[in-house]
Design a protein around this motif. Structure first.
Motif, PDB file in Angstrom:
ATOM      1  N   UNK A  18       0.892  -1.223   0.024  1.00 27.95           N
ATOM      2  CA  UNK A  18      -0.023  -0.168   0.076  1.00 27.95           C
ATOM      3  C   UNK A  18       0.846   1.287  -0.142  1.00 27.95           C
ATOM      4  N   UNK A  19       2.116   1.138   0.274  1.00 29.97           N
ATOM      5  CA  UNK A  19       3.003   2.230   0.365  1.00 29.97           C
ATOM      6  C   UNK A  19       3.216   3.155  -0.990  1.00 29.97           C
ATOM      7  N   UNK A  20       3.153   2.496  -1.897  1.00 28.18           N
ATOM      8  CA  UNK A  20       3.110   3.198  -3.512  1.00 28.18           C
ATOM      9  C   UNK A  20       2.064   4.128  -3.673  1.00 28.18           C
ATOM     10  N   UNK A  21       0.762   3.707  -3.411  1.00 33.00           N
ATOM     11  CA  UNK A  21      -0.294   4.653  -3.563  1.00 33.00           C
ATOM     12  C   UNK A  21      -0.358   5.648  -2.346  1.00 33.00           C
ATOM     13  N   UNK A  22       0.094   5.270  -1.300  1.00 36.23           N
ATOM     14  CA  UNK A  22       0.130   6.113   0.089  1.00 36.23           C
ATOM     15  C   UNK A  22       1.058   7.387  -0.188  1.00 36.23           C
ATOM     16  N   UNK A  23       2.260   6.890  -0.863  1.00 37.69           N
ATOM     17  CA  UNK A  23       3.214   8.024  -1.101  1.00 37.69           C
ATOM     18  C   UNK A  23       2.708   9.130  -2.136  1.00 37.69           C
ATOM     19  N   UNK A  24       2.016   8.554  -3.049  1.00 38.85           N
ATOM     20  CA  UNK A  24       1.246   9.458  -4.002  1.00 38.85           C
ATOM     21  C   UNK A  24       0.297  10.420  -3.363  1.00 38.85           C
ATOM     22  N   UNK A  25      -0.360   9.749  -2.551  1.00 37.72           N
ATOM     23  CA  UNK A  25      -1.487  10.544  -1.876  1.00 37.72           C
ATOM     24  C   UNK A  25      -0.859  11.586  -0.840  1.00 37.72           C
ATOM     25  N   UNK A  26       0.163  11.351  -0.229  1.00 35.23           N
ATOM     26  CA  UNK A  26       1.006  12.411   0.552  1.00 35.23           C
ATOM     27  C   UNK A  26       1.584  13.388  -0.234  1.00 35.23           C
ATOM     28  N   UNK A  27       2.107  12.968  -1.363  1.00 39.62           N
ATOM     29  CA  UNK A  27       2.737  14.126  -2.297  1.00 39.62           C
ATOM     30  C   UNK A  27       1.584  14.873  -2.775  1.00 39.62           C
ATOM     31  N   UNK A  28       0.625  14.481  -3.324  1.00 41.16           N
ATOM     32  CA  UNK A  28      -0.471  15.041  -4.099  1.00 41.16           C
ATOM     33  C   UNK A  28      -1.035  16.206  -2.805  1.00 41.16           C
ATOM     34  N   UNK A  29      -1.132  15.601  -1.827  1.00 44.09           N
ATOM     35  CA  UNK A  29      -1.867  16.510  -0.953  1.00 44.09           C
ATOM     36  C   UNK A  29      -0.920  17.806  -0.561  1.00 44.09           C
ATOM     37  N   UNK A  30       0.320  17.449  -0.449  1.00 42.11           N
ATOM     38  CA  UNK A  30       1.198  18.670  -0.385  1.00 42.11           C
ATOM     39  C   UNK A  30       1.367  19.607  -1.331  1.00 42.11           C
ATOM     40  N   UNK A  31       1.249  19.026  -2.720  1.00 44.25           N
ATOM     41  CA  UNK A  31       1.682  19.620  -4.034  1.00 44.25           C
ATOM     42  C   UNK A  31       0.461  20.496  -4.281  1.00 44.25           C
ATOM     43  N   UNK A  32      -0.765  19.609  -4.294  1.00 42.96           N
ATOM     44  CA  UNK A  32      -1.896  20.404  -4.894  1.00 42.96           C
ATOM     45  C   UNK A  32      -3.129  20.639  -3.778  1.00 42.96           C
ATOM     46  N   UNK A  33      -2.764  20.257  -2.506  1.00 44.61           N
ATOM     47  CA  UNK A  33      -3.957  20.332  -1.805  1.00 44.61           C
ATOM     48  C   UNK A  33      -4.657  19.501  -1.421  1.00 44.61           C
ATOM     49  N   UNK A  34      -5.422  19.352  -0.211  1.00 40.42           N
ATOM     50  CA  UNK A  34      -6.253  18.410   0.248  1.00 40.42           C
ATOM     51  C   UNK A  34      -7.446  17.807  -0.865  1.00 40.42           C
TER      52      UNK A  34
END
Length: 646
Positions: A420-436
């Motif tokens: 699940x780490x792959x998707x989770x890393x993508x979510x964290x980076x997206x939240x930081x880059x483009x917002x919640x």
């Protein structure tokens, strides 16, 4: 010699690895000096231990210098031999050089006399892994690819000729054969090797072709069955489960049966990801316990799988012990292979322990590994670790690069380790880059399965709280309910695992603004990121409440003034005292705090006594609660990234 050069006793694992210089005392000195100069070891509790497990560059440079003193013909002979692997056949060198074996006797004699090469039964081998690596890396990078392709052709030609002599054909598993640098001791079968190098479909096909022959030995059959289980598991095929259950039902579990042990380990992984933690842990332990008699390349899978489970439970010492054993098994082979596998898993373990510097070193080692050391199916895991680390350190552009690399790694490999780490890393980076909102869009589209995927909350205990906060910020009640229902079910099914119960408690504390539960997370959670999120949230809640408390007290002097007194006491702490208080709140010992703030442990203890007096408290637990209440800036994400948390 190591103890004398490094100035302290050395660990058993370090001695074993250093023995790989093959008895060359001069090379051992260079090896030891390189360990110290390149920061590959550290002294802990009076013993020098590994920090990064790799051959020092200084030792490889020393080998290159020794090589340069040999004749040109001998240098050419050794470089071509190195392309073929740690051990090699003289006839393969002959084919690559397009010369007769007889004409190579002179450079071979020089290679033997110089100590670079030794005789190994019917083959030749480099004296040590250090000699082998030093020679290989002396080949210009631009020439390696061409030489490796020629090595494959030379091996394929010899295999074809041997098949003809034996009356075989070139159309069976043999033609799927070889990658340069294969283990010469026969411990890496064709099917297994193909799977580990990213071609799981071909690996399963090769194994099934072997199983179609009724005349094969029990050992060959077991290896082929294990390869089918491994390949199908990575490909997500139900056959991995049915074959595993069939093997265990037919012949049970016994030491040395690699197919039965892989069946146990595979079922262990599947149960674990489904949230059946007790059963998953029990099956994994049994596989490791009976695995001592199987080859190191198969023990690797058993130990890495169990190490990952211990790390998920935050039992890091047990996880590291298993990783050390797996790595030692590979290193002790006549021709070590797949050494990037322990590094990739170690990177994940160090990330979970919040040892960011160590995690980054291991992940980088795993992503740059080449040829026989590389394990393509684990590269996405290492890339995701690097992406998460960069995010924690506040370097968003680099985090984005690593996520892109992670996606490329997944796309380029037929089958990768499921995480699940792959998707989770993508979510964290997206939240930081483009917002919640952008992150929530991913969670309702590409990663729609993630909020209700139990394995996410097993791998990352802070994920539930993060998603609840995300749902709260965008007003998504469905997302919040899905997360809470999933972690409640996971905790209910696993009452004996405290980390799972704390995960559910943390998620509900975020949803309900429960300050008592948040303080409990800060004191009891073994997960540093969960502690940081709880600390940050609790500080926000108290900061929001503070004005009302002040106004109430001012308008009604008869009310209890303890809140004012606590705020006043906290403000009297110096910056260093507040820093130490925060580090206490995330569970660091005095010695660990001392390394962070560049003081002695004795001085840290002195500061703590002063803090206790100023705050009117007596214990670390009380201090942790007050630090959570009043330190609004206390978050792991804002800490100095070059430091490691436990």
């Amino acid at each position: 010699m190591l103890s004398e050069i490094l100035g302290a006793d050395v660990s058993h694992e370090l001695v074993e690895f250093a023995a790989g210089v093959g008895g060359d005392s001069h090379l051992l000195v260079e090896f030891a000096l390189g360990l110290a100069e390149e920061g590959l070891v550290e002294r802990r509790n009076g013993v020098v231990r590994w920090t990064v497990r790799r051959i020092p560059r200084r030792a490889l440079t020393a080998v290159s210098r020794q090589l340069s003193k040999l004749g040109a013909a001998c240098q050419q002979f050794l470089k071509v031999a190195a392309v073929l692997g740690r051990s090699f056949m003289l006839e393969d060198v002959s084919r690559m050089l397009d010369r007769s074996s007889a004409s190579l006797l002179a450079p071979l004699d020089e290679a033997l006399v110089s100590g670079f090469v030794v005789e190994a039964e019917q083959r030749l081998a480099f004296r040590s892994d250090v000699h082998f690596r030093g020679v290989f890396e002396s080949i210009p990078a631009a020439a390696r690819g061409a030489l490796l392709r020629e090595a494959r052709r030379a091996f394929a030609q010899r295999t074809h000729e041997n098949n003809e002599v034996r009356g075989g054909t070139a159309g069976g598993p043999a033609e799927l054969c070889v990658v340069a640098g294969e283990a010469a001791d026969g411990q890496c079968s064709t099917a297994h090797r193909l799977i580990m190098n990213g071609d799981a479909v071909a690996g399963v096909r090769a194994a099934e072709s072997i199983l179609a022959d009724p005349g094969i030995s029990h050992a060959v059959r077991a290896d082929a069955e294990a390869s089918v289980i491994l390949g199908c598991f990575l490909l997500g095929q139900e056959k991995a489960v049915t074959l595993s259950e069939h093997i265990l039902r037919e012949r049970g579990t016994r030491p040395g049966d690699v197919a039965a042990l892989m069946a146990l380990s595979t079922l262990s992984n599947i149960r674990w990801r489904a949230g059946e933690l007790s059963e998953g842990l029990s099956l994994g332990r049994t596989a490791v316990r009976y695995g001592d008699e199987v080859d190191p390349v198969w023990r690797l899978h058993l130990k890495l799988a169990l190490a990952g489970k211990y790390a998920n439970l935050r039992e890091f010492d047990q996880a590291e012990s298993l990783l050390d054993a797996a790595e030692a098994g590979l290193r002790n082979m006549a021709s070590p292979v797949w050494t990037a596998a322990p590094a990739a898993m170690r990177a994940r373990v160090y990330l979970q322990a919040k040892r960011l510097g160590d995690a980054r070193q291991q992940a980088e080692a795993a992503t740059v590994a080449w040829e026989r050391e590389a394990v393509p199916m684990l590269r996405p895991l290492a890339s995701s670790v690097l992406g998460t680390i960069s995010l924690y350190l506040g370097d968003l552009p680099v985090a984005i690069e690593h996520v892109e690399r992670m996606h490329a790694d997944v796309a380029s490999c037929q089958a990768v380790l499921v995480s699940a780490q792959y998707a989770w890393t993508d979510i964290l980076v997206t939240a930081k880059k483009d917002g919640p909102r952008a992150a929530v869009e991913l969670l309702s589209g590409t990663y729609g399965h993630l909020p209700t995927q139990r394995s996410l909350y097993i791998e990352d205990p802070s994920a539930a709280a993060f998603l609840v906060r995300l749902a709260r910020d965008v007003g998504d009640s469905d997302l919040k309910r899905g997360v809470l229902d999933t972690v409640d079910g996971l905790a209910g099914d696993n009452p004996g695992f405290s980390i799972i119960g704390l995960t559910a408690m943390h998620a509900h504390a975020l949803a309900e603004g429960d300050t008592t539960a948040l303080a409990h997370i800060i004191v009891d959670s073994p997960d540093p990121v969960s502690v940081a999120l709880a600390t940050e949230e609790l500080a926000k809640l108290y900061a929001a409440q503070a004005p009302a408390q002040w106004r109430k007290t001012i308008s009604s002097p008869s009310e209890d003034t303890s809140s004012i007194q606590k705020f006043t006491c906290w403000s009297r702490l110096s910056e260093m005292e507040q820093r130490i208080s925060y580090l206490v709140s995330v569970g660091l010992t005095n010695r660990q705090i001392a390394r962070r703030v560049h003081l002695s442990a004795h001085t840290v203890n002195y500061h703590l006594r002063k803090i206790y007096r100023k705050l009117g408290i007596n214990t670390r637990v009380e201090l942790a609660r007050q630090a959570a209440t009043y330190s609004s800036g206390a978050a792991v994400y804002s800490m100095d990234g070059e430091e490691n948390a436990p």
